[in-house]
Motif scaffolding. Structure first.
Motif, PDB file in Angstrom:
ATOM      1  N   TYR A 259       8.069   0.285  -4.233  1.00 53.75           N
ATOM      2  CA  TYR A 259       7.089   1.359  -4.165  1.00 53.75           C
ATOM      3  C   TYR A 259       6.442   1.480  -2.786  1.00 53.75           C
ATOM      4  O   TYR A 259       5.445   2.199  -2.627  1.00 53.75           O
ATOM      5  CB  TYR A 259       6.014   1.144  -5.236  1.00 53.75           C
ATOM      6  N   ASN A 262       2.540   1.110  -2.371  1.00 55.40           N
ATOM      7  CA  ASN A 262       1.666   1.950  -3.195  1.00 55.40           C
ATOM      8  C   ASN A 262       1.690   1.496  -4.647  1.00 55.40           C
ATOM      9  O   ASN A 262       2.744   1.374  -5.252  1.00 55.40           O
ATOM     10  CB  ASN A 262       2.117   3.418  -3.119  1.00 55.40           C
ATOM     11  N   PHE A 263       0.483   1.210  -5.192  1.00 54.79           N
ATOM     12  CA  PHE A 263       0.373   0.844  -6.599  1.00 54.79           C
ATOM     13  C   PHE A 263       0.570   2.084  -7.478  1.00 54.79           C
ATOM     14  O   PHE A 263       0.267   3.214  -7.082  1.00 54.79           O
ATOM     15  CB  PHE A 263      -1.007   0.232  -6.895  1.00 54.79           C
ATOM     16  N   ASN A 291      -4.655   1.019  -9.743  1.00 51.55           N
ATOM     17  CA  ASN A 291      -3.845  -0.070  -9.180  1.00 51.55           C
ATOM     18  C   ASN A 291      -3.269  -0.907 -10.325  1.00 51.55           C
ATOM     19  O   ASN A 291      -3.506  -2.106 -10.432  1.00 51.55           O
ATOM     20  CB  ASN A 291      -4.678  -0.948  -8.249  1.00 51.55           C
ATOM     21  N   TYR A 294       2.719  -2.760  -9.306  1.00 50.03           N
ATOM     22  CA  TYR A 294       3.363  -2.661  -7.992  1.00 50.03           C
ATOM     23  C   TYR A 294       4.600  -3.567  -7.967  1.00 50.03           C
ATOM     24  O   TYR A 294       4.610  -4.640  -8.573  1.00 50.03           O
ATOM     25  CB  TYR A 294       2.405  -3.085  -6.882  1.00 50.03           C
ATOM     26  N   GLY A 304      -4.840  -4.428  -9.419  1.00 54.75           N
ATOM     27  CA  GLY A 304      -5.124  -4.414  -7.993  1.00 54.75           C
ATOM     28  C   GLY A 304      -5.615  -5.749  -7.471  1.00 54.75           C
ATOM     29  O   GLY A 304      -5.438  -6.076  -6.306  1.00 54.75           O
ATOM     30  N   LYS A 309       0.506 -12.092 -10.175  1.00 53.13           N
ATOM     31  CA  LYS A 309       1.367 -11.845  -9.018  1.00 53.13           C
ATOM     32  C   LYS A 309       2.559 -12.801  -9.127  1.00 53.13           C
ATOM     33  O   LYS A 309       2.377 -14.014  -9.259  1.00 53.13           O
ATOM     34  CB  LYS A 309       0.608 -12.077  -7.713  1.00 53.13           C
TER      35      LYS A 309
END
Length: 358
Positions: A259, A262-263, A291, A294, A304, A309
């Motif tokens: 992406y 960009n979230f 967000n 991603y 976000g 992660k």
């Protein structure tokens, strides 16, 4: 042409015979000088029980063609006839019990033709036997030669096969010796590799057993609750297991691709987190999360603030991260509950499933 001289009933007989083919058939012509007469006979090989023959006096021969008038000796006429019958036959015609032979030869200025007419008669039994014996003898001679050649060829082939097999055996010996040496040299390495594979298999078996039946049913119901909202979209679920045996993950109907920083914003409830250890599902704190998701070729992130992660090399890095900021507020989640109170983690297993309609 073979020429034979012999005596029979106090008569000296001069005889010669030869074989020739005409219109696909084989004939044998025989000439005999018997008591101042010439006997001409023809035998068709395919019908050995019949022959055509006649006796001719020297006067009759003269009448056949003036060419012979120059020869006063029966012996000379015989010699000329022998050459003509062997080399100058133009045609053979059979009708009823007669055979007509047309001979043609060239003089210096023109061609000379004349005909001989023979009558059919039966060959006696002795002649048939002699003829058959000659044939059998020819076949035996030919067969013996062919057999001798076959034996020689087989002996040659046998020797060649022996040489070939001997070379193959030597090559196989060299190959096996090399293999044995290689196995000896690599023995310890192979043992270590086998142990490593066994450990991987054991880990895989353990991971396949980390989901209890009731946990799978629980996840199934979570998916079914959002099924209509996710219809016709890519639906992906991530199962994460850390080296500390913590089990959690997330579900998203977002396509996994690059992406470019960009979230993706979240539609209501199209992404959620979950903990198998706590048996809880965690939804977005906001109806529209700008967000929410991603991904690129290095990592995937939910939220976000990196609620989860996950790096693509998650099993070799400690930079994977959990921090409940965008998800789980309504469910009472604390910052690092997904990972048992710790922020960073290294994975031991990751499994990814796409949920397909039906």
């Amino acid at each position: 042409m073979d020429q034979i001289v012999y005596t029979r009933e106090n008569q000296e007989i001069l005889e010669s015979s030869f074989e020739f083919s005409y219109e696909g058939k084989t004939y044998i012509i025989s000439l005999q000088v018997i008591d101042h007469m010439i006997e001409i006979s023809v035998i068709l090989e395919e019908q050995t029980s019949f022959q055509w023959k006649d006796l001719f006096s020297i006067e009759q021969i003269y009448k056949l063609q003036n060419f012979f008038l120059q020869f006063t000796s029966l012996q000379k006429v015989y010699e000329i006839f022998s050459k003509l019958m062997k080399n100058c036959i133009k045609s053979i015609t059979k009708s009823d019990n007669k055979m007509q032979i047309q001979l043609e030869f060239e003089q210096i200025l023109d061609k000379i033709q004349f005909f001989i007419e023979l009558h059919q008669c039966e060959i006696n039994t002795d002649q048939i036997v002699v003829k058959l014996c000659e044939k059998i003898s020819e076949i035996e001679t030919k067969t013996n030669k062919q057999f001798e050649q076959l034996v020689k060829d087989q002996q040659t082939q046998t020797e060649q096969i022996k040489d070939y097999l001997a070379k193959q055996i030597e090559q196989m010996k060299e190959f096996l010796v090399g293999q044995i040496q290689s196995l000896k040299v690599d023995h310890q390495n192979q043992i270590q590799e086998i142990k490593k594979k066994i450990n991987q298999i054991e880990d895989k078996i353990q991971f396949n057993n980390i989901f209890l039946k009731e946990e799978l049913e629980m996840i199934k119901q979570w998916i079914e609750m959002i099924y209509e909202r996710c219809k016709d979209k890519r639906k992906v679920i991530f199962f994460i297991k850390t080296i500390e045996n913590k089990r959690f993950g997330f579900y998203a109907d977002c396509q996994i691709k690059n992406y470019s920083g960009n979230f993706l914003a979240q539609n209501p409830n199209n992404i959620f987190l979950f903990s198998l250890d706590l048996k809880k599902k965690y939804t977005s704190n906001e109806i529209n999360n700008s967000n929410a998701f991603y991904s690129n070729n290095q990592l995937l992130a939910v939220g976000g603030g990196f609620d989860i992660k996950l790096y693509t090399n998650s099993n070799t890095t400690k930079d994977n991260y959990v921090d409940a900021k965008s998800y789980g507020k309504k469910e009472g989640i604390n910052k690092y509950d997904l990972n048992g109170g710790i922020d960073n983690y290294t994975t031991s297993e990751v499994e990814i499933f796409e949920i397909i309609d039906g």
